[in-house]
Design a protein around this motif. Structure first.
Motif, PDB file in Angstrom:
ATOM      1  N   ALA A 170     -30.667 -33.751 -18.191  1.00 46.50           N
ATOM      2  CA  ALA A 170     -31.601 -34.580 -17.424  1.00 46.50           C
ATOM      3  C   ALA A 170     -30.907 -35.769 -16.778  1.00 46.50           C
ATOM      4  CB  ALA A 170     -32.732 -35.056 -18.327  1.00 46.50           C
ATOM      5  N   ALA A 171     -29.981 -36.424 -17.489  1.00 49.95           N
ATOM      6  CA  ALA A 171     -29.344 -37.631 -16.950  1.00 49.95           C
ATOM      7  C   ALA A 171     -28.621 -37.365 -15.627  1.00 49.95           C
ATOM      8  CB  ALA A 171     -28.408 -38.249 -17.984  1.00 49.95           C
ATOM      9  N   PRO A 172     -27.704 -36.385 -15.552  1.00 43.99           N
ATOM     10  CA  PRO A 172     -27.040 -36.147 -14.260  1.00 43.99           C
ATOM     11  C   PRO A 172     -27.953 -35.571 -13.188  1.00 43.99           C
ATOM     12  CG  PRO A 172     -26.219 -34.627 -15.942  1.00 43.99           C
ATOM     13  CD  PRO A 172     -27.075 -35.615 -16.642  1.00 43.99           C
ATOM     14  N   ALA A 173     -29.132 -35.092 -13.588  1.00 45.65           N
ATOM     15  CA  ALA A 173     -30.083 -34.612 -12.578  1.00 45.65           C
ATOM     16  C   ALA A 173     -30.515 -35.733 -11.652  1.00 45.65           C
ATOM     17  CB  ALA A 173     -31.310 -34.003 -13.257  1.00 45.65           C
ATOM     18  N   ALA A 174     -30.450 -36.991 -12.142  1.00 47.18           N
ATOM     19  CA  ALA A 174     -30.879 -38.137 -11.336  1.00 47.18           C
ATOM     20  C   ALA A 174     -29.920 -38.463 -10.209  1.00 47.18           C
ATOM     21  CB  ALA A 174     -31.042 -39.355 -12.234  1.00 47.18           C
ATOM     22  N   CYS A 175     -28.737 -37.866 -10.200  1.00 48.29           N
ATOM     23  CA  CYS A 175     -27.801 -38.076  -9.087  1.00 48.29           C
ATOM     24  C   CYS A 175     -27.174 -36.749  -8.660  1.00 48.29           C
ATOM     25  CB  CYS A 175     -26.721 -39.082  -9.477  1.00 48.29           C
ATOM     26  SG  CYS A 175     -25.457 -39.355  -8.204  1.00 48.29           S
ATOM     27  N   ALA A 176     -26.327 -36.186  -9.525  1.00 50.39           N
ATOM     28  CA  ALA A 176     -25.569 -34.994  -9.153  1.00 50.39           C
ATOM     29  C   ALA A 176     -26.474 -33.812  -8.784  1.00 50.39           C
ATOM     30  CB  ALA A 176     -24.626 -34.610 -10.291  1.00 50.39           C
ATOM     31  N   THR A 177     -27.385 -33.451  -9.697  1.00 50.85           N
ATOM     32  CA  THR A 177     -28.199 -32.256  -9.460  1.00 50.85           C
ATOM     33  C   THR A 177     -29.161 -32.454  -8.297  1.00 50.85           C
ATOM     34  OG1 THR A 177     -28.128 -31.996 -11.873  1.00 50.85           O
ATOM     35  CG2 THR A 177     -29.467 -30.432 -10.641  1.00 50.85           C
ATOM     36  N   ALA A 178     -29.785 -33.622  -8.218  1.00 48.15           N
ATOM     37  CA  ALA A 178     -30.704 -33.880  -7.113  1.00 48.15           C
ATOM     38  C   ALA A 178     -29.973 -33.892  -5.775  1.00 48.15           C
ATOM     39  CB  ALA A 178     -31.426 -35.204  -7.328  1.00 48.15           C
ATOM     40  N   THR A 179     -28.756 -34.431  -5.746  1.00 46.80           N
ATOM     41  CA  THR A 179     -27.968 -34.416  -4.508  1.00 46.80           C
ATOM     42  C   THR A 179     -27.657 -32.987  -4.092  1.00 46.80           C
ATOM     43  OG1 THR A 179     -26.987 -36.580  -4.977  1.00 46.80           O
ATOM     44  CG2 THR A 179     -25.810 -35.156  -3.435  1.00 46.80           C
ATOM     45  N   VAL A 180     -27.311 -32.148  -5.065  1.00 48.47           N
ATOM     46  CA  VAL A 180     -27.044 -30.742  -4.752  1.00 48.47           C
ATOM     47  C   VAL A 180     -28.294 -30.063  -4.198  1.00 48.47           C
ATOM     48  CG1 VAL A 180     -26.506 -28.490  -5.764  1.00 48.47           C
ATOM     49  CG2 VAL A 180     -25.118 -30.480  -6.348  1.00 48.47           C
ATOM     50  N   MET A 181     -29.463 -30.373  -4.728  1.00 46.67           N
ATOM     51  CA  MET A 181     -30.695 -29.790  -4.197  1.00 46.67           C
ATOM     52  C   MET A 181     -30.869 -30.154  -2.721  1.00 46.67           C
ATOM     53  SD  MET A 181     -31.992 -28.059  -6.744  1.00 46.67           S
ATOM     54  CE  MET A 181     -30.262 -27.707  -7.105  1.00 46.67           C
ATOM     55  N   ALA A 182     -30.522 -31.395  -2.383  1.00 42.37           N
ATOM     56  CA  ALA A 182     -30.614 -31.827  -0.981  1.00 42.37           C
ATOM     57  C   ALA A 182     -29.594 -31.110  -0.116  1.00 42.37           C
ATOM     58  CB  ALA A 182     -30.408 -33.338  -0.890  1.00 42.37           C
ATOM     59  N   VAL A 183     -28.390 -30.920  -0.635  1.00 46.32           N
ATOM     60  CA  VAL A 183     -27.331 -30.217   0.107  1.00 46.32           C
ATOM     61  C   VAL A 183     -27.724 -28.766   0.361  1.00 46.32           C
ATOM     62  CG1 VAL A 183     -24.981 -29.315  -0.110  1.00 46.32           C
ATOM     63  CG2 VAL A 183     -25.445 -31.709  -0.641  1.00 46.32           C
ATOM     64  N   ILE A 184     -28.240 -28.103  -0.666  1.00 45.90           N
ATOM     65  CA  ILE A 184     -28.656 -26.706  -0.510  1.00 45.90           C
ATOM     66  C   ILE A 184     -29.770 -26.604   0.520  1.00 45.90           C
ATOM     67  CG2 ILE A 184     -29.723 -24.745  -1.690  1.00 45.90           C
ATOM     68  CD1 ILE A 184     -26.808 -25.149  -2.461  1.00 45.90           C
ATOM     69  N   GLU A 185     -30.689 -27.537   0.511  1.00 45.91           N
ATOM     70  CA  GLU A 185     -31.761 -27.551   1.516  1.00 45.91           C
ATOM     71  C   GLU A 185     -31.188 -27.693   2.914  1.00 45.91           C
ATOM     72  OE1 GLU A 185     -35.655 -29.751   0.851  1.00 45.91           O
ATOM     73  OE2 GLU A 185     -34.709 -31.032   2.374  1.00 45.91           O
ATOM     74  N   ARG A 186     -30.219 -28.593   3.092  1.00 41.06           N
ATOM     75  CA  ARG A 186     -29.599 -28.797   4.408  1.00 41.06           C
ATOM     76  C   ARG A 186     -28.810 -27.575   4.863  1.00 41.06           C
ATOM     77  NH1 ARG A 186     -28.701 -34.018   6.106  1.00 41.06           N
ATOM     78  NH2 ARG A 186     -28.284 -33.041   8.125  1.00 41.06           N
ATOM     79  N   ALA A 187     -28.301 -26.797   3.915  1.00 40.66           N
ATOM     80  CA  ALA A 187     -27.514 -25.609   4.272  1.00 40.66           C
ATOM     81  C   ALA A 187     -28.382 -24.479   4.796  1.00 40.66           C
ATOM     82  CB  ALA A 187     -26.719 -25.138   3.056  1.00 40.66           C
ATOM     83  N   GLY A 188     -29.665 -24.488   4.475  1.00 38.63           N
ATOM     84  CA  GLY A 188     -30.558 -23.443   4.953  1.00 38.63           C
ATOM     85  C   GLY A 188     -30.568 -22.226   4.044  1.00 38.63           C
ATOM     86  N   LEU A 205     -19.869 -27.506  -9.319  1.00 34.75           N
ATOM     87  CA  LEU A 205     -20.304 -26.468 -10.253  1.00 34.75           C
ATOM     88  C   LEU A 205     -21.805 -26.233 -10.124  1.00 34.75           C
ATOM     89  CD1 LEU A 205     -18.225 -27.584 -13.359  1.00 34.75           C
ATOM     90  CD2 LEU A 205     -17.844 -25.515 -11.991  1.00 34.75           C
ATOM     91  N   THR A 206     -22.557 -27.307  -9.992  1.00 35.44           N
ATOM     92  CA  THR A 206     -24.006 -27.179  -9.812  1.00 35.44           C
ATOM     93  C   THR A 206     -24.321 -26.462  -8.503  1.00 35.44           C
ATOM     94  OG1 THR A 206     -24.332 -29.226 -11.053  1.00 35.44           O
ATOM     95  CG2 THR A 206     -26.177 -28.454  -9.726  1.00 35.44           C
ATOM     96  N   ALA A 207     -23.556 -26.780  -7.456  1.00 38.22           N
ATOM     97  CA  ALA A 207     -23.773 -26.136  -6.156  1.00 38.22           C
ATOM     98  C   ALA A 207     -23.447 -24.653  -6.208  1.00 38.22           C
ATOM     99  CB  ALA A 207     -22.933 -26.826  -5.089  1.00 38.22           C
TER     100      ALA A 207
END
Length: 362
Positions: A170-188, A205-207
């Protein structure tokens, strides 16, 4: 059944009078000291911190690669429990926040009123405040996660953590994982696409896992570390190589290393209609050389992503819960150490584990 109204005059829960926090005074000067806990205003939340992980950007701050006001309390990958609040406060999914809820919160606190916020780019709000980035004299002293308690101002995006997501995820979800979710969204749409991920740290690794879960035809992880490459293959990478020279044409490039040289090589591998999303270049590392003709004739899209939107916070927790049995997420975070160890964790990287952590309330 209607939701009961909450009287903002009444403080729910119990707030301590004092807390401990690690203060960064600039350079390698970090000291743990006592702070008075201010009285909560309407819309504010006080969280007792269970776990805070150490993001690489905080190491950049301490080493001087990244500018931030000091003295300040660092830390923005944090999970804890609500122990006091004032008013009717809603999580990002619209649910009412309760005492004892386990929560994470956004790195960014937007104003919600400027043109960028109205356009849906709240991460670049014109009056932006950031958790773990504000100076002690800013009016938000208890903003960082390297502390026993953090004060969340009114309007802070907050997400409630389900029991299926442990603190170390949960802790890294507040930065690393959430950022990856935004990146994946931008990638289409990644279905059937050939994806290359530069960097096999926490974000890379998350990506890789997110791209594989999204149906990518192949996911190639690129990292100079043999240990990280081996780890990447446990997180959805179909191939793991030490150099971009070892791979051929790709459809999507996701960059998390911050290396201009690696990015330069990766852009040259993009196929017709290729997409590149850059998220790792958060500190200076030189300029790119790229031909506009190459971009035009190849129909390329090159996008940058810094931080994320509130929806990605909840999306990160949903992704972790959905993939809990697919990937060994627990291997990415080392066993927590006491708050007194934070100086060592910020200055001396103890080893190859992507994330190290402190348990401030222990």
């Amino acid at each position: 059944m209607s939701t009961p109204t909450v009287n903002p005059e009444i403080l729910e829960g119990t707030a301590p009078s004092q807390t401990l926090a690690a203060v960064w005074n600039g350079g390698d000067d970090i000291e743990v000291r006592h702070f008075a806990v201010p009285e909560l205003s309407e819309g504010e939340v006080l969280v007792e911190i269970d776990l805070a992980t150490v993001c690489g950007s905080d190491r950049h701050t301490v080493s001087g690669r990244r500018v931030q006001p000091s003295p300040s309390i660092l830390g923005h990958e944090t999970v804890g429990r609500v122990i006091a609040k004032r008013g009717d406060i809603r999580a990002v999914d619209g649910a009412q926040l309760h005492i004892n809820d386990r929560v994470i919160w956004s790195v960014t606190l937007p104003c919600g009123e400027c043109d960028r916020c109205e356009a849906g780019i709240t991460a670049k709000c014109r009056k932006l405040l950031k958790a773990g980035h504000e100076s002690l004299d800013s009016g938000w002293a208890l903003s960082g996660g390297y502390a026993q308690h953090v004060l969340l101002p009114a309007g802070m995006p907050i997400a409630v953590v389900s029991d299926g997501v442990p603190d170390e995820l949960a802790a890294p979800a507040a930065c690393a994982t959430a950022t990856v979710m935004a990146v994946i969204e931008r990638a289409g749409d990644l279905q059937g696409r050939r994806v290359a991920v530069i960097g096999a740290g926490m974000l890379g690794l998350t990506a890789a896992a997110a791209a594989a879960t999204a149906g990518a035809r192949s996911v190639t992880s690129i990292d100079i570390s043999a240990e990280r490459r081996e780890l990447a293959q446990q997180f959805g990478a179909t191939h793991a190589v030490g150099s971009l020279a070892e791979i051929d044409e790709i459809d999507v490039l996701l960059e998390f290393s911050g290396s201009t040289r690696a990015l330069q090589q990766g852009l040259a591998l993009l196929s017709i209609g290729g997409v590149a999303v850059l998220a790792g270049a958060v500190a200076p590392d030189g300029n790119l050389e790229i031909s506009p003709e190459y971009i035009v004739r190849s129909h390329l899209s090159i996008r940058g992503q810094h931080n994320y939107e509130p929806r990605h916070l909840g999306g990160a927790l949903d992704f972790l819960a959905a993939t809990a049995d697919l990937y060994p997420w627990g291997e990415l975070v080392a066993a927590p150490r006491p708050l007194s160890a934070i100086r060592d964790l910020l200055i001396n990287v103890p080893g190859p584990t992507p994330r190290y952590a402190v348990a401030p309330a222990a």
